[in-house]
Design a protein around this motif. Structure first.
Motif, PDB file in Angstrom:
ATOM      1  N   GLY A 372       0.916  -1.120   0.281  1.00 41.54           N
ATOM      2  CA  GLY A 372       0.051   0.089  -0.132  1.00 41.54           C
ATOM      3  C   GLY A 372       0.709   1.144  -0.131  1.00 41.54           C
ATOM      4  O   GLY A 372       0.689   2.131  -0.759  1.00 41.54           O
ATOM      5  N   ASP A 373       1.916   1.306   0.939  1.00 39.78           N
ATOM      6  CA  ASP A 373       2.812   2.447   1.136  1.00 39.78           C
ATOM      7  C   ASP A 373       3.640   2.516  -0.261  1.00 39.78           C
ATOM      8  O   ASP A 373       3.825   3.597  -0.896  1.00 39.78           O
ATOM      9  CB  ASP A 373       3.454   2.336   2.204  1.00 39.78           C
ATOM     10  N   PHE A 374       3.945   1.508  -0.937  1.00 46.01           N
ATOM     11  CA  PHE A 374       5.059   1.414  -2.049  1.00 46.01           C
ATOM     12  C   PHE A 374       4.216   2.182  -3.405  1.00 46.01           C
ATOM     13  O   PHE A 374       4.643   2.876  -3.726  1.00 46.01           O
ATOM     14  CB  PHE A 374       5.140   0.004  -2.265  1.00 46.01           C
ATOM     15  N   GLU A 375       2.901   1.562  -3.436  1.00 43.83           N
ATOM     16  CA  GLU A 375       2.194   2.083  -4.640  1.00 43.83           C
ATOM     17  C   GLU A 375       1.721   3.434  -4.182  1.00 43.83           C
ATOM     18  O   GLU A 375       1.609   4.348  -5.171  1.00 43.83           O
ATOM     19  CB  GLU A 375       0.988   1.388  -4.776  1.00 43.83           C
ATOM     20  N   ASP A 376       1.362   3.962  -3.016  1.00 42.53           N
ATOM     21  CA  ASP A 376       1.298   5.472  -2.832  1.00 42.53           C
ATOM     22  C   ASP A 376       2.538   6.142  -3.180  1.00 42.53           C
ATOM     23  O   ASP A 376       2.346   7.241  -3.766  1.00 42.53           O
ATOM     24  CB  ASP A 376       0.936   5.570  -1.329  1.00 42.53           C
ATOM     25  N   LEU A 377       3.703   5.533  -2.967  1.00 45.06           N
ATOM     26  CA  LEU A 377       4.859   6.416  -3.459  1.00 45.06           C
ATOM     27  C   LEU A 377       5.032   6.686  -4.782  1.00 45.06           C
ATOM     28  O   LEU A 377       5.244   7.606  -5.431  1.00 45.06           O
ATOM     29  CB  LEU A 377       6.173   5.379  -2.976  1.00 45.06           C
ATOM     30  N   ILE A 378       4.593   5.389  -5.726  1.00 43.89           N
ATOM     31  CA  ILE A 378       4.613   5.538  -7.055  1.00 43.89           C
ATOM     32  C   ILE A 378       3.746   6.587  -7.515  1.00 43.89           C
ATOM     33  O   ILE A 378       3.995   7.259  -8.345  1.00 43.89           O
ATOM     34  CB  ILE A 378       4.521   4.320  -7.668  1.00 43.89           C
ATOM     35  N   LEU A 379       2.414   6.474  -6.883  1.00 48.55           N
ATOM     36  CA  LEU A 379       1.379   7.492  -7.356  1.00 48.55           C
ATOM     37  C   LEU A 379       1.950   9.115  -7.126  1.00 48.55           C
ATOM     38  O   LEU A 379       1.795   9.916  -8.207  1.00 48.55           O
ATOM     39  CB  LEU A 379       0.252   7.486  -6.476  1.00 48.55           C
ATOM     40  N   ALA A 380       2.749   9.139  -6.032  1.00 47.28           N
ATOM     41  CA  ALA A 380       3.334  10.395  -5.860  1.00 47.28           C
ATOM     42  C   ALA A 380       4.335  10.877  -6.805  1.00 47.28           C
ATOM     43  O   ALA A 380       4.734  11.940  -7.026  1.00 47.28           O
ATOM     44  CB  ALA A 380       3.583  10.675  -4.275  1.00 47.28           C
ATOM     45  N   HIS A 381       5.243   9.727  -7.061  1.00 48.62           N
ATOM     46  CA  HIS A 381       6.485   9.917  -7.578  1.00 48.62           C
ATOM     47  C   HIS A 381       6.623   8.889  -8.934  1.00 48.62           C
ATOM     48  O   HIS A 381       7.323   7.960  -8.777  1.00 48.62           O
ATOM     49  CB  HIS A 381       7.594   9.923  -6.922  1.00 48.62           C
ATOM     50  N   PRO A 382       5.990   8.973  -9.926  1.00 48.36           N
ATOM     51  CA  PRO A 382       5.875   7.984 -10.993  1.00 48.36           C
ATOM     52  C   PRO A 382       7.130   7.665 -11.551  1.00 48.36           C
ATOM     53  O   PRO A 382       7.298   6.590 -12.176  1.00 48.36           O
ATOM     54  CB  PRO A 382       4.962   8.638 -12.271  1.00 48.36           C
ATOM     55  N   ALA A 383       8.152   8.552 -11.521  1.00 48.63           N
ATOM     56  CA  ALA A 383       9.587   8.191 -11.856  1.00 48.63           C
ATOM     57  C   ALA A 383      10.082   6.925 -11.235  1.00 48.63           C
ATOM     58  O   ALA A 383      11.002   6.526 -11.953  1.00 48.63           O
ATOM     59  CB  ALA A 383      10.197   9.511 -11.681  1.00 48.63           C
ATOM     60  N   MET A 384       9.715   6.339 -10.096  1.00 46.27           N
ATOM     61  CA  MET A 384      10.131   5.305  -9.638  1.00 46.27           C
ATOM     62  C   MET A 384      10.036   3.984 -10.619  1.00 46.27           C
ATOM     63  O   MET A 384      11.097   3.415 -10.638  1.00 46.27           O
ATOM     64  CB  MET A 384       9.149   4.921  -8.251  1.00 46.27           C
ATOM     65  N   VAL A 385       8.911   3.981 -11.263  1.00 36.15           N
ATOM     66  CA  VAL A 385       8.582   2.778 -12.111  1.00 36.15           C
ATOM     67  C   VAL A 385       8.706   3.233 -13.818  1.00 36.15           C
ATOM     68  O   VAL A 385       8.357   2.233 -14.574  1.00 36.15           O
ATOM     69  CB  VAL A 385       7.246   2.293 -11.818  1.00 36.15           C
ATOM     70  N   LYS A 386       8.943   4.405 -13.941  1.00 37.32           N
ATOM     71  CA  LYS A 386       8.951   4.712 -15.407  1.00 37.32           C
ATOM     72  C   LYS A 386      10.344   5.481 -16.068  1.00 37.32           C
ATOM     73  O   LYS A 386      10.584   6.339 -16.343  1.00 37.32           O
ATOM     74  CB  LYS A 386       8.099   6.035 -15.719  1.00 37.32           C
ATOM     75  N   PRO A 387      11.258   4.125 -15.825  1.00 35.23           N
ATOM     76  CA  PRO A 387      12.836   4.651 -15.846  1.00 35.23           C
ATOM     77  C   PRO A 387      13.008   4.921 -17.618  1.00 35.23           C
ATOM     78  O   PRO A 387      13.762   5.435 -18.008  1.00 35.23           O
ATOM     79  CB  PRO A 387      13.499   3.305 -15.593  1.00 35.23           C
ATOM     80  N   ALA A 388      12.188   4.616 -18.306  1.00 39.81           N
ATOM     81  CA  ALA A 388      12.027   4.385 -19.925  1.00 39.81           C
ATOM     82  C   ALA A 388      11.912   6.202 -20.222  1.00 39.81           C
ATOM     83  O   ALA A 388      12.516   6.488 -21.272  1.00 39.81           O
ATOM     84  CB  ALA A 388      10.951   3.524 -20.539  1.00 39.81           C
ATOM     85  N   VAL A 389      11.341   6.761 -19.559  1.00 39.28           N
ATOM     86  CA  VAL A 389      11.354   8.197 -19.733  1.00 39.28           C
ATOM     87  C   VAL A 389      12.173   9.010 -18.763  1.00 39.28           C
ATOM     88  O   VAL A 389      12.080  10.046 -18.674  1.00 39.28           O
ATOM     89  CB  VAL A 389       9.839   8.589 -19.573  1.00 39.28           C
ATOM     90  N   ASN A 390      13.092   8.340 -18.047  1.00 36.27           N
ATOM     91  CA  ASN A 390      13.793   8.952 -17.029  1.00 36.27           C
ATOM     92  C   ASN A 390      15.270   8.711 -16.824  1.00 36.27           C
ATOM     93  O   ASN A 390      15.941   8.155 -18.139  1.00 36.27           O
ATOM     94  CB  ASN A 390      13.299   8.641 -15.632  1.00 36.27           C
ATOM     95  N   LYS A 391      15.996   9.416 -16.220  1.00 39.02           N
ATOM     96  CA  LYS A 391      17.550   9.195 -16.213  1.00 39.02           C
ATOM     97  C   LYS A 391      17.834   7.917 -16.211  1.00 39.02           C
ATOM     98  O   LYS A 391      19.186   7.616 -16.191  1.00 39.02           O
ATOM     99  CB  LYS A 391      18.195  10.171 -15.221  1.00 39.02           C
ATOM    100  N   LEU A 392      17.107   7.039 -15.371  1.00 41.74           N
ATOM    101  CA  LEU A 392      17.969   5.539 -15.619  1.00 41.74           C
ATOM    102  C   LEU A 392      18.031   4.942 -16.458  1.00 41.74           C
ATOM    103  O   LEU A 392      18.872   3.855 -16.582  1.00 41.74           O
ATOM    104  CB  LEU A 392      16.815   4.864 -14.256  1.00 41.74           C
ATOM    105  N   GLY A 393      17.319   5.397 -17.619  1.00 47.82           N
ATOM    106  CA  GLY A 393      17.688   4.521 -18.848  1.00 47.82           C
ATOM    107  C   GLY A 393      16.771   3.448 -19.332  1.00 47.82           C
ATOM    108  O   GLY A 393      16.008   3.253 -18.425  1.00 47.82           O
ATOM    109  N   THR A 394      16.923   3.128 -20.377  1.00 48.49           N
ATOM    110  CA  THR A 394      16.254   1.900 -20.913  1.00 48.49           C
ATOM    111  C   THR A 394      16.857   0.659 -21.302  1.00 48.49           C
ATOM    112  O   THR A 394      18.010   0.787 -21.309  1.00 48.49           O
ATOM    113  CB  THR A 394      15.269   2.306 -22.279  1.00 48.49           C
ATOM    114  N   GLY A 395      16.274  -0.486 -21.362  1.00 51.10           N
ATOM    115  CA  GLY A 395      16.689  -1.798 -21.974  1.00 51.10           C
ATOM    116  C   GLY A 395      17.454  -2.715 -20.855  1.00 51.10           C
ATOM    117  O   GLY A 395      17.604  -2.282 -19.757  1.00 51.10           O
ATOM    118  N   THR A 396      18.083  -3.689 -21.122  1.00 52.17           N
ATOM    119  CA  THR A 396      18.539  -4.556 -20.139  1.00 52.17           C
ATOM    120  C   THR A 396      19.926  -4.091 -19.670  1.00 52.17           C
ATOM    121  O   THR A 396      20.156  -4.332 -18.562  1.00 52.17           O
ATOM    122  CB  THR A 396      18.908  -5.888 -20.998  1.00 52.17           C
ATOM    123  N   ARG A 397      20.625  -3.171 -20.263  1.00 53.50           N
ATOM    124  CA  ARG A 397      21.888  -2.600 -19.486  1.00 53.50           C
ATOM    125  C   ARG A 397      21.620  -1.844 -18.319  1.00 53.50           C
ATOM    126  O   ARG A 397      22.258  -1.831 -17.318  1.00 53.50           O
ATOM    127  CB  ARG A 397      22.741  -1.846 -20.771  1.00 53.50           C
TER     128      ARG A 397
END
Length: 522
Positions: A372-397
């Motif tokens: 519950g708290d984990f998903e509240d964090l994502i709701l407030a900060h979508p960058a946690m699980v959307k690395p494809a549009v963020n600085k964490l990068g994409t792909g297996t590397r």
């Protein structure tokens, strides 16, 4: 290729496939083919394309109609390259051009008689839409074939530009096919890899999922009867898990499918990456070309390996979102879509990899405790699980960094940190996510109508109000919930609806164990 990879016309059924190596009787046929020869008859019935060829589904309606108008205007069309082998005329180059003309002559741009014979009742709605759009474009440009032939009878004798390959063996013809197609612009890196490893378990499993068990039967050569029977069924089951309910932009609900729109080349790419990930295959992902160091993908003549790949893939997808007992029921809109409704394959693949790791390390229970708290964090900060549009990068590397972030968030919450404290620690340890800009809405500005992205964003803004599982407080999705007795049936609880509630399947299955450990309903 159509730029968006989605609004394409599926012409795959118009030229049947055959084994290029089945016969080895190269011929010396050298004659013209008339446009009227593409009607059902002797010449058309001889046409084949290699069974390892990619799908003929890369042109949009405008490209198909444009090719037909070019022929009608007697303008220049590149030659179609044919090779005679035994009783078949193989199309070595020009399958799209030839299929577009066949579609015109036989009134089939993905939903006509030939396509219905191949796909049966499994023709996707979007494929029918593309068929209808192409029919209308052709009608307006040159006229449908019966009317055209009646108006311009002499034109039915017009010949197609054909180049014949003579005196070549089947292996030579196969090499020519791959070389010619790689030299053009229509075939991308992944299609080349699948083409070259056509009989491998990865290639067959990918195609079974991408076409939902329909289309060309790539599994018919399997010697194992169960593999022949179950491969298309599993492909269809996995496809439904990924793409139902059907996504129709702009979004008007948060109840989106797991993997976006189930049509177009993106479906093939996701299927390839998903099978490789679920089965932990050491191959480059679909965004990259194969490397010389990649292990060779061996043929799977029995089909048993393909069957195993599909079963593992299905189990993993079920764990992410299904009504099966072991499913976490993760909400796709939270984990896999941007705020303006765009599905992100990299986000889904990262979540799949992370859930596989949680399962392998015995940490799923820890995740459920703080979900519950984990998903509240994502709701407030979508960058946690959307690395494809963020600085964490994409792909297996870059996936290890994305997974480390998710692991750290769970650990912080499990250690008793508040959501605010956890976020402060995360942005210190992973500063990339702190500088992410909010995603702009398409068409933003005064005096303009709402764009499709803006309308989708309006719907997804309701995600925080979605129903929650009373056992873990995580978001509920219709594809991942099961009915639970508030007062347990084993304790005499009633089966009246007043005693029922919706929960995640995995939470339901672990309820007794959780309550025994003092982690029951909040």
């Amino acid at each position: 290729m159509a730029r968006d990879g989605k609004n394409v016309v599926n012409l795959d059924a118009l030229i049947p496939r055959a084994d290029l190596f089945e016969q080895s009787v190269p011929g010396k046929l050298d004659q013209n083919i008339r446009i009227s020869d593409l009607e059902p008859g002797v010449t058309y019935n001889l046409l084949r394309k290699p069974d390892f060829q990619r799908e003929t589904a890369n042109w949009n309606p405008q490209q198909v109609a444009g090719l037909i108008q070019t022929f009608s205007d007697s303008d220049i069309i590149p030659a179609i390259i044919l090779w005679e082998n035994g009783t078949s005329l193989f199309v070595v180059d020009g399958a799209h051009r030839l299929s577009a003309l066949i579609g015109w002559v036989q009134s089939d741009f993905g939903a006509g008689t030939l396509s219905q014979l191949m796909f049966g009742t499994k023709i996707p709605d979007h494929q029918r839409v593309m068929h209808d759009q192409t029919i209308e474009l052709v009608r307006n440009a040159v006229g449908l074939w019966p009317d055209y032939k009646e108006r311009k009878g002499i034109s039915s004798l017009r010949t197609l530009p054909v180049q014949w390959i003579e005196g070549r063996t089947a292996p030579q013809a196969a090499r020519a096919f791959i070389r010619i197609n790689q030299g053009g612009t229509e075939i991308d890196a992944l299609e080349t890899r699948i083409l070259q490893a056509g009989g491998s378990a990865l290639a067959v499993a990918t195609r079974a999922i991408a076409r939902g068990g329909a289309g060309h039967r790539y599994w018919d050569h399997f010697s194992n009867e169960e593999a022949r029977r179950r491969s298309p069924a599993l492909g269809e089951e996995i496809y439904k898990l990924l793409y139902e309910p059907k996504l129709e932009p702009p979004l008007k609900t948060v109840e989106v499918p797991l993997a976006g729109i189930g049509y177009g080349v993106a479906v093939l790419r996701l299927a390839f990456d998903l099978v490789a990930l679920a089965n932990q295959l050491p191959v480059a992902d679909s965004t990259r070309k194969a490397k010389a160091t990649d292990p060779e993908l061996e043929k799977d003549p029995t089909g048993t390996q393909t069957l195993a790949y599909l079963r593992r893939t299905k189990r993993i997808v079920q764990m992410i979102l299904s009504n099966e007992r072991h499913s976490l029921g993760l909400h796709p809109a939270l984990y896999c879509y941007t705020s303006n409704g765009n599905f992100q394959p990299a986000a889904l693949l990262n979540i799949v990899a992370w859930v596989m790791r949680l399962d392998a390390t015995g940490r799923l229970e820890t995740f459920r405790r703080v979900r519950g708290d984990f998903e509240d964090l994502i709701l407030a900060h979508p960058a946690m699980v959307k690395p494809a549009v963020n600085k964490l990068g994409t792909g297996t590397r870059n996936r290890p960094r994305a997974l480390s972030l998710l692991d750290r968030a769970v650990d912080l919450l499990a250690a008793g940190k508040s959501k605010e404290e956890a976020w402060e620690t995360l942005i210190e340890e992973f500063p990339q996510i702190a500088v992410a800009e909010p995603e702009p809405e398409e068409g933003e500005g005064a005096g303009r109508p709402f764009s499709s992205g803006a309308k989708s964003a309006l719907s997804l803004s309701d995600l925080g109000a979605a129903p929650r599982c009373p056992l873990c407080q995580g978001l509920l999705h219709p594809n991942g919930k099961t009915a639970d007795h508030r007062d347990k049936r084993a304790d005499g609880g009633s089966s009246h609806s007043r005693n029922g509630r919706w929960v995640h399947p995995a939470c339901n299955g672990a309820r007794d164990k959780d309550e025994a450990k003092g982690g029951g309903q909040r």
